[in-house]
Design an enzyme around this catalytic site. Sequence first.
Site, PDB file in Angstrom:
ATOM      1  N   ASP A  41       6.316   0.496   6.595  1.00 17.55           N
ATOM      2  CA  ASP A  41       4.861   0.359   6.460  1.00 17.55           C
ATOM      3  C   ASP A  41       4.332   1.480   5.593  1.00 17.55           C
ATOM      4  O   ASP A  41       3.981   2.537   6.097  1.00 17.55           O
ATOM      5  CB  ASP A  41       4.202   0.352   7.840  1.00 17.55           C
ATOM      6  CG  ASP A  41       2.709   0.030   7.786  1.00 17.55           C
ATOM      7  OD1 ASP A  41       2.245  -0.448   6.742  1.00 17.55           O
ATOM      8  OD2 ASP A  41       2.029   0.254   8.804  1.00 17.55           O
ATOM      9  N   GLU A  85      -4.763   2.140   2.674  1.00 16.20           N
ATOM     10  CA  GLU A  85      -4.951   0.895   3.421  1.00 16.20           C
ATOM     11  C   GLU A  85      -5.194   1.199   4.889  1.00 16.20           C
ATOM     12  O   GLU A  85      -6.032   0.580   5.546  1.00 16.20           O
ATOM     13  CB  GLU A  85      -3.697   0.012   3.258  1.00 16.20           C
ATOM     14  CG  GLU A  85      -3.809  -1.370   3.921  1.00 16.20           C
ATOM     15  CD  GLU A  85      -3.356  -1.409   5.382  1.00 16.20           C
ATOM     16  OE1 GLU A  85      -3.640  -2.397   6.074  1.00 16.20           O
ATOM     17  OE2 GLU A  85      -2.733  -0.438   5.848  1.00 16.20           O
ATOM     18  N   GLU A  86      -4.441   2.168   5.395  1.00 20.04           N
ATOM     19  CA  GLU A  86      -4.383   2.363   6.852  1.00 20.04           C
ATOM     20  C   GLU A  86      -5.723   2.736   7.470  1.00 20.04           C
ATOM     21  O   GLU A  86      -5.993   2.411   8.611  1.00 20.04           O
ATOM     22  CB  GLU A  86      -3.343   3.444   7.203  1.00 20.04           C
ATOM     23  CG  GLU A  86      -1.894   3.045   6.899  1.00 20.04           C
ATOM     24  CD  GLU A  86      -1.381   1.914   7.781  1.00 20.04           C
ATOM     25  OE1 GLU A  86      -2.131   1.425   8.639  1.00 20.04           O
ATOM     26  OE2 GLU A  86      -0.213   1.520   7.595  1.00 20.04           O
ATOM     27  N   ASP A 119       3.131  -6.512   3.219  1.00 25.81           N
ATOM     28  CA  ASP A 119       2.763  -5.419   4.126  1.00 25.81           C
ATOM     29  C   ASP A 119       3.112  -5.783   5.565  1.00 25.81           C
ATOM     30  O   ASP A 119       2.286  -5.709   6.469  1.00 25.81           O
ATOM     31  CB  ASP A 119       1.268  -5.088   3.994  1.00 25.81           C
ATOM     32  CG  ASP A 119       0.867  -3.907   4.881  1.00 25.81           C
ATOM     33  OD1 ASP A 119       1.759  -3.125   5.275  1.00 25.81           O
ATOM     34  OD2 ASP A 119      -0.331  -3.780   5.199  1.00 25.81           O
ATOM     35  N   HIS A 178       0.843  -1.200   0.000  1.00 25.51           N
ATOM     36  CA  HIS A 178       0.000   0.000   0.000  1.00 25.51           C
ATOM     37  C   HIS A 178       0.877   1.249   0.000  1.00 25.51           C
ATOM     38  O   HIS A 178       1.914   1.300   0.660  1.00 25.51           O
ATOM     39  CB  HIS A 178      -1.017   0.006   1.139  1.00 25.51           C
ATOM     40  CG  HIS A 178      -0.475   0.008   2.525  1.00 25.51           C
ATOM     41  ND1 HIS A 178      -0.094   1.160   3.164  1.00 25.51           N
ATOM     42  CD2 HIS A 178      -0.254  -0.999   3.408  1.00 25.51           C
ATOM     43  CE1 HIS A 178       0.321   0.862   4.383  1.00 25.51           C
ATOM     44  NE2 HIS A 178       0.247  -0.442   4.562  1.00 25.51           N
TER      45      HIS A 178
END
Lengths: 478, 478
Positions: free
Chosen positions: B299, B333-334, B361, B287
């Site tokens: 991340d 995504e988060e 991820d 992501h």
Amino acid sequence: MRRLVLPRIASAALIIAALLLTAVGTGSAQPLLDDATLSQAASLRDEARSSELAYEILESLTTEVGPRMAGSSGDERAVAWAQAKFEQLGFDRVTLEPVTFPAWRRGRETARVVAPFPQPLVVTALGGSIATDGELHAPVAHFATLDELAAIPDGSLDGQIVFISNRMKRFRDGAGYGQAVAARSSGAVTAAKKGASAILIRSIGTDQDRLPHTGLMSYALDVRRIPAAALSNPDADLLANMVKRGRPVEVALELGSYWEGDYTSYNVIGDIVGSTQPEEYVLIGGHLDSWDLGTGAIDDGAGCAITMAAGALIGRLDAAPRRTIRVVLYANEEQGLHGARAYRQAHATEMDRHIIGAESDFGAGPIYRFSSRVKPSALGLIDQLTQVLSPLGVVRGDNNASGGPDLIPMRQAGMAVATLHQDGTDYFDYHHTANDTLDKVNPEHLAQNVAAYTVFAFLSAMAPGDFGTRLGLENADD
Amino acid sequence: MRRLVLPRIASAALIIAALLLTAVGTGSAQPLLDDATLSQAASLRDEARSSELAYEILESLTTEVGPRMAGSSGDERAVAWAQAKFEQLGFDRVTLEPVTFPAWRRGRETARVVAPFPQPLVVTALGGSIATDGELHAPVAHFATLDELAAIPDGSLDGQIVFISNRMKRFRDGAGYGQAVAARSSGAVTAAKKGASAILIRSIGTDQDRLPHTGLMSYALDVRRIPAAALSNPDADLLANMVKRGRPVEVALELGSYWEGDYTSYNVIGDIVGSTQPEEYVLIGGHLDSWDLGTGAIDDGAGCAITMAAGALIGRLDAAPRRTIRVVLYANEEQGLHGARAYRQAHATEMDRHIIGAESDFGAGPIYRFSSRVKPSALGLIDQLTQVLSPLGVVRGDNNASGGPDLIPMRQAGMAVATLHQDGTDYFDYHHTANDTLDKVNPEHLAQNVAAYTVFAFLSAMAPGDFGTRLGLENADD
């Protein structure tokens, strides 16, 4: 008792070298500690090693006071805490001695890359820095080292922000600090001479955490003052990676720090009064102030807790040792040894009765070496101390000890000193950062430190002779 | 080709169990990869393992874009970066697909203990939190776990600030996250039901750095919204130490975060177009968004870099593999898999042509296990892939892979998935903190990941049959 007569030598280094050479020779015999006293010290050591007292003291200081930068409200609360804690620990006499110094305030502090890649940067003002005038925008001039900066012509930077990226190296004894710290302490003066508008340095630290390291910087009277800040190590990497692309990098820096008049804090002194020579002092301690970013657990809550606990454990003996054990929690070490200087001044007439001293100011790592700076004839006593320290994993060092930063003024006045060298492998990961918190302290290591300081202080207070009292002074009649 | 007919079972768990059981049995034979292809994959693997390409991509993303929270200016710059980078890497086709979601902004965030021991606390707002109304002052109500909080009567907290202190445990596979994260994701709802005015949680992280971990939290439609923030681990220790003294602890909390309308970002897609079955896709990716505190290196810059590099290395072959290798850098995504859901929606009619997928991820730790979620008759292919992965230190896992968070919507649509399990021992030291920076990535580990993804993507694109395309669906005619 017979005293060593030192030759007239101007250089302190040469004096020390001479001391070392003399130490190899045969000093006059001096009475040694008796077996009963050594045995008592060994018992104290073993008790201290399993004691949680220092950790309790340190938990109390970091929890109930926390940050205590010189001149802050935390400083005031720390003094009150220390006084109450000494009393609670049963010290015979607790004294506050005033220490006055200028107060430095940290303000807002932000930095960001403006171009070509806008990103926030994590910075902290170096202690003593002036503020920027609002947000300062300027291109970055990168130098790998302070020496590289020093080598360019004066006035050639034209308002740029100097960025020095040299990285501190990791050693057990912290030797990397001395190699790297000049960028922090004197970088602003050098950068200003070159025409810079501000200076950003890579933090003087061995970690890779996004937490910048503060610490004292200095200005020169005849050089323009410019704001100075430290980037965290990851931020310094980031800025270096931007710079190496070869395009101009513009940074915006805002610092709100300033000096605000004078403040009076206190050296807080706890005495375990000696039985037969109460006016002779064995001087241990740490510094009570911390920087403001963390809770000052390793710098120097640990040193305070170790030496307070050592004094308290000795104070619980049925009979006090011959000399007074004095635990001094020095005010404002961080901004220039203000408390230490005040102590020397306040006790100038009784320096000869300060028999020996050691400061704990290098975190809470285990002690692995014991070095001294004593007259040669006292080296037999030092050997005896080393024997009792040995089960703690401590080996004998040289006779060239520094004693710790707050003992510099006393050492310069001729006092004998010792250093209980701590393993500082991780110390500069946390030093002067927000990460200086209680969890970084290993309770077993802390207790090992207490055990060593207990042995040192007790046996020094019981020693049948002194360790030299005017060491290194010219014309010393010692 | 013959497809597996799944029984009617309501529970997805039972379906998976059935799949696993079936996998042990003898699925119909399916054609396997030929030796020349396996040999080519081994060459690609070895080339990838010594390639610095992923590290270069990651350095570029973290340096030139840095923080790229969904809906921020960094998000916009990240999309432009990804498009340009795919093109620069020689991908055959680069596509932007819009993803619209509400934008959350972080504001000022401060916390401090007001009484009995005034100290600053380091906090960060949880993603999605509302603001406080100025500085909120309230006593702290401490709970060791979310379950303890849940157990008290509703309405009993009367405006207190809930503090949940449970600590995440460290495991190689990150299993501690699932055990601890409910305090973050649903703590505000539970605390509000109890009458709390705000919630402070111990960061969901395994470190001891004074850097709090953000991450998504949620509100419930029928429960009052309260501000929610995380304390760093040392700050949580500090607050817990204050609380355990038994005196009331008052905290002041200020959060300025808020939601601000809708924002449209993009899934950025790079294709290495297949030679003979270009409309069949092997789906890898990561992501593109990150949280805002760090530069999103682990991340999920790492996942983007690993899969972009894997695609690029395959794209440099003389002949493209049979199927298209599609690298998707998912938007947002988060804050709730917005990009992943948009991808599934945009490609709903061609899900059956998504042959298999895997998302990276979980940082940049080395891959140690390869698990799948495929039809039983394809397990022979998975065994072949494992053989080529084996020299990388990768062992075979089960047939119950998740595929990664952004593949949840596609997996729910029946797509076969695989997980290349990374060693996440340190991942939660940095996850969602300012410490998520490039220096946390080991270039050799990153290259090992690229090697594994290259093998996975290339052999999946060359496989003579599929891996099942309607796995786990009721009435699947697969």
